[in-house]
Design an enzyme around this catalytic site. Structure first.
Site, PDB file in Angstrom:
ATOM      1  N   HIS A 155      13.840  -4.283  10.823  1.00 22.81           N
ATOM      2  CA  HIS A 155      13.592  -5.703  10.559  1.00 22.81           C
ATOM      3  C   HIS A 155      13.367  -5.860   9.064  1.00 22.81           C
ATOM      4  O   HIS A 155      12.692  -5.024   8.455  1.00 22.81           O
ATOM      5  CB  HIS A 155      12.336  -6.181  11.303  1.00 22.81           C
ATOM      6  CG  HIS A 155      11.815  -7.492  10.785  1.00 22.81           C
ATOM      7  ND1 HIS A 155      12.271  -8.703  11.243  1.00 22.81           N
ATOM      8  CD2 HIS A 155      10.913  -7.771   9.805  1.00 22.81           C
ATOM      9  CE1 HIS A 155      11.656  -9.674  10.565  1.00 22.81           C
ATOM     10  NE2 HIS A 155      10.822  -9.130   9.697  1.00 22.81           N
ATOM     11  N   PHE A 208      14.380 -13.424  25.938  1.00 24.35           N
ATOM     12  CA  PHE A 208      14.336 -11.994  25.615  1.00 24.35           C
ATOM     13  C   PHE A 208      12.977 -11.552  25.060  1.00 24.35           C
ATOM     14  O   PHE A 208      12.777 -10.370  24.801  1.00 24.35           O
ATOM     15  CB  PHE A 208      15.464 -11.627  24.630  1.00 24.35           C
ATOM     16  CG  PHE A 208      15.417 -12.326  23.292  1.00 24.35           C
ATOM     17  CD1 PHE A 208      14.552 -11.916  22.287  1.00 24.35           C
ATOM     18  CD2 PHE A 208      16.254 -13.403  23.031  1.00 24.35           C
ATOM     19  CE1 PHE A 208      14.514 -12.557  21.057  1.00 24.35           C
ATOM     20  CE2 PHE A 208      16.232 -14.054  21.797  1.00 24.35           C
ATOM     21  CZ  PHE A 208      15.352 -13.615  20.810  1.00 24.35           C
ATOM     22  N   ARG A 245      22.211  -1.212  10.664  1.00 20.53           N
ATOM     23  CA  ARG A 245      22.441  -1.544  12.080  1.00 20.53           C
ATOM     24  C   ARG A 245      23.862  -1.170  12.500  1.00 20.53           C
ATOM     25  O   ARG A 245      24.079  -0.700  13.619  1.00 20.53           O
ATOM     26  CB  ARG A 245      22.179  -3.027  12.318  1.00 20.53           C
ATOM     27  CG  ARG A 245      20.684  -3.351  12.332  1.00 20.53           C
ATOM     28  CD  ARG A 245      20.460  -4.833  12.303  1.00 20.53           C
ATOM     29  NE  ARG A 245      19.076  -5.209  12.477  1.00 20.53           N
ATOM     30  CZ  ARG A 245      18.598  -6.412  12.157  1.00 20.53           C
ATOM     31  NH1 ARG A 245      19.401  -7.336  11.661  1.00 20.53           N
ATOM     32  NH2 ARG A 245      17.318  -6.691  12.343  1.00 20.53           N
ATOM     33  N   THR A 288      22.080  -9.043  13.075  1.00 23.57           N
ATOM     34  CA  THR A 288      21.204  -8.697  14.210  1.00 23.57           C
ATOM     35  C   THR A 288      21.974  -7.964  15.303  1.00 23.57           C
ATOM     36  O   THR A 288      21.491  -6.969  15.857  1.00 23.57           O
ATOM     37  CB  THR A 288      20.588  -9.995  14.806  1.00 23.57           C
ATOM     38  OG1 THR A 288      19.927 -10.698  13.765  1.00 23.57           O
ATOM     39  CG2 THR A 288      19.612  -9.693  15.922  1.00 23.57           C
ATOM     40  N   ASN A 290      17.464  -2.762  17.525  1.00 24.40           N
ATOM     41  CA  ASN A 290      18.328  -2.802  16.338  1.00 24.40           C
ATOM     42  C   ASN A 290      17.694  -2.159  15.096  1.00 24.40           C
ATOM     43  O   ASN A 290      17.975  -2.555  13.967  1.00 24.40           O
ATOM     44  CB  ASN A 290      18.833  -4.225  16.083  1.00 24.40           C
ATOM     45  CG  ASN A 290      17.704  -5.196  15.820  1.00 24.40           C
ATOM     46  OD1 ASN A 290      16.548  -4.806  15.840  1.00 24.40           O
ATOM     47  ND2 ASN A 290      18.039  -6.436  15.561  1.00 24.40           N
ATOM     48  N   GLU A 322       4.797 -12.463   6.187  1.00 24.96           N
ATOM     49  CA  GLU A 322       4.787 -11.152   6.848  1.00 24.96           C
ATOM     50  C   GLU A 322       3.973 -10.124   6.054  1.00 24.96           C
ATOM     51  O   GLU A 322       3.271  -9.301   6.635  1.00 24.96           O
ATOM     52  CB  GLU A 322       6.237 -10.691   7.071  1.00 24.96           C
ATOM     53  CG  GLU A 322       6.946 -11.574   8.095  1.00 24.96           C
ATOM     54  CD  GLU A 322       8.448 -11.310   8.228  1.00 24.96           C
ATOM     55  OE1 GLU A 322       8.964 -10.371   7.594  1.00 24.96           O
ATOM     56  OE2 GLU A 322       9.096 -12.073   8.970  1.00 24.96           O
ATOM     57  N   LYS A 348      11.770   0.175  13.375  1.00 30.27           N
ATOM     58  CA  LYS A 348      11.326  -0.091  14.750  1.00 30.27           C
ATOM     59  C   LYS A 348      11.139   1.210  15.538  1.00 30.27           C
ATOM     60  O   LYS A 348      11.551   2.288  15.084  1.00 30.27           O
ATOM     61  CB  LYS A 348      12.336  -1.038  15.400  1.00 30.27           C
ATOM     62  CG  LYS A 348      12.419  -2.383  14.661  1.00 30.27           C
ATOM     63  CD  LYS A 348      13.344  -3.350  15.367  1.00 30.27           C
ATOM     64  CE  LYS A 348      13.375  -4.684  14.635  1.00 30.27           C
ATOM     65  NZ  LYS A 348      14.169  -5.697  15.361  1.00 30.27           N
ATOM     66  N   ARG A 407      18.385  -7.469   3.569  1.00 30.02           N
ATOM     67  CA  ARG A 407      19.113  -8.143   4.657  1.00 30.02           C
ATOM     68  C   ARG A 407      20.543  -7.612   4.706  1.00 30.02           C
ATOM     69  O   ARG A 407      21.087  -7.351   5.766  1.00 30.02           O
ATOM     70  CB  ARG A 407      19.137  -9.660   4.434  1.00 30.02           C
ATOM     71  CG  ARG A 407      17.790 -10.315   4.547  1.00 30.02           C
ATOM     72  CD  ARG A 407      17.230 -10.310   5.935  1.00 30.02           C
ATOM     73  NE  ARG A 407      17.915 -11.236   6.814  1.00 30.02           N
ATOM     74  CZ  ARG A 407      17.537 -11.475   8.072  1.00 30.02           C
ATOM     75  NH1 ARG A 407      16.501 -10.837   8.604  1.00 30.02           N
ATOM     76  NH2 ARG A 407      18.190 -12.311   8.823  1.00 30.02           N
TER      77      ARG A 407
HETATM   78  P1  CMP Z   1      14.587  -8.911  14.070  1.00 29.87           P
HETATM   79  O1  CMP Z   1      15.348  -8.927  12.786  1.00 29.87           O
HETATM   80  O2  CMP Z   1      13.393  -8.041  14.140  1.00 29.87           O
HETATM   81  O3  CMP Z   1      14.151 -10.418  14.426  1.00 29.87           O
HETATM   82  C1  CMP Z   1      14.065 -10.922  15.738  1.00 29.87           C
HETATM   83  C2  CMP Z   1      14.422  -9.893  16.755  1.00 29.87           C
HETATM   84  O4  CMP Z   1      14.640 -10.401  18.056  1.00 29.87           O
HETATM   85  C3  CMP Z   1      15.750  -9.276  16.362  1.00 29.87           C
HETATM   86  O5  CMP Z   1      15.584  -8.452  15.236  1.00 29.87           O
HETATM   87  C4  CMP Z   1      16.159  -8.591  17.641  1.00 29.87           C
HETATM   88  O6  CMP Z   1      15.492  -7.343  17.801  1.00 29.87           O
HETATM   89  C5  CMP Z   1      15.616  -9.577  18.684  1.00 29.87           C
HETATM   90  N1  CMP Z   1      16.668 -10.465  19.190  1.00 29.87           N
HETATM   91  C6  CMP Z   1      17.210 -11.509  18.556  1.00 29.87           C
HETATM   92  N2  CMP Z   1      18.127 -12.118  19.346  1.00 29.87           N
HETATM   93  C7  CMP Z   1      18.148 -11.421  20.510  1.00 29.87           C
HETATM   94  C8  CMP Z   1      18.881 -11.571  21.723  1.00 29.87           C
HETATM   95  N3  CMP Z   1      19.765 -12.548  21.893  1.00 29.87           N
HETATM   96  N4  CMP Z   1      18.656 -10.683  22.710  1.00 29.87           N
HETATM   97  C9  CMP Z   1      17.741  -9.696  22.534  1.00 29.87           C
HETATM   98  N5  CMP Z   1      17.008  -9.512  21.399  1.00 29.87           N
HETATM   99  C10 CMP Z   1      17.218 -10.367  20.401  1.00 29.87           C
END
Ligand code: CMP
Length: 138
Positions: A117, A59, A104, A93, A114, A128, A11, A87
């Site tokens: 992905h 969000f 992470r 996350t 974070n 994807e 990211k 993963r």
């Molecule tokens: P990612 O694995 O890219 O998939 C969905 C993304 O949404 C996740 O990583 C985070 O960057 C974001 N995300 C998921 N839950 C939240 C949350 N509660 N608040 C803010 N960002 C979130």
């Protein structure tokens, strides 16, 4: 053991903080192959497609702003059980819940910023990879 392909995004904060080399080294150390790699800035339409399940979440606007704030590294990683391996390496996350040694756990400051992905299933990986590498929208 199945040979799988998974889609990985490093990211904008990973690129800005110069974490790309460190993260790729960790992937290669696990004997996984980089099957595709590019660097570019994603636009809102692409993010709406990629994050379709989150579009209605509160969000989403800040996620979109962050994810389009600079270039991301787009990779396809290939190898034995690549989907679950990535993963696990990425961690939960929420970096506060991620294993301390995960990407992470080590580098992510918040749940929204974070660092990485990776596809969460074979179905997501297919969708994807088709989208980011071949430009195919369902
Ligand atoms: P990612 O694995 O890219 O998939 C969905 C993304 O949404 C996740 O990583 C985070 O960057 C974001 N995300 C998921 N839950 C939240 C949350 N509660 N608040 C803010 N960002 C979130």
């Amino acid at each position: 053991m199945a040979i799988e392909r998974t889609l990985v995004l490093l990211k904008p904060d990973a690129v800005k903080r110069k974490l790309v080399g460190k993260i790729i080294e960790r992937i290669e150390d696990k004997k996984l192959d980089i099957d595709y790699l590019s660097l570019r800035t994603l636009n809102v339409e692409e993010l709406k497609y990629h994050y379709a399940e989150h579009v209605e979440k509160p969000f989403f606007p800040s996620l979109c702003e962050y994810m389009s704030s600079g270039p991301v590294v787009i990779m396809v990683v290939k190898g034995e059980n690549a989907i679950s391996a990535l993963r696990k390496m990425s961690g939960a996350t929420d970096p506060l819940e991620a294993d301390a040694g995960s990407i992470r756990g080590m580098y992510a400051p918040t749940k929204s910023e974070n660092v990485i992905h990776s596809s969460d299933s074979e179905k997501s990986a297919d969708r994807e990879i088709n989208f980011f590498v071949k430009g195919i929208m369902e």
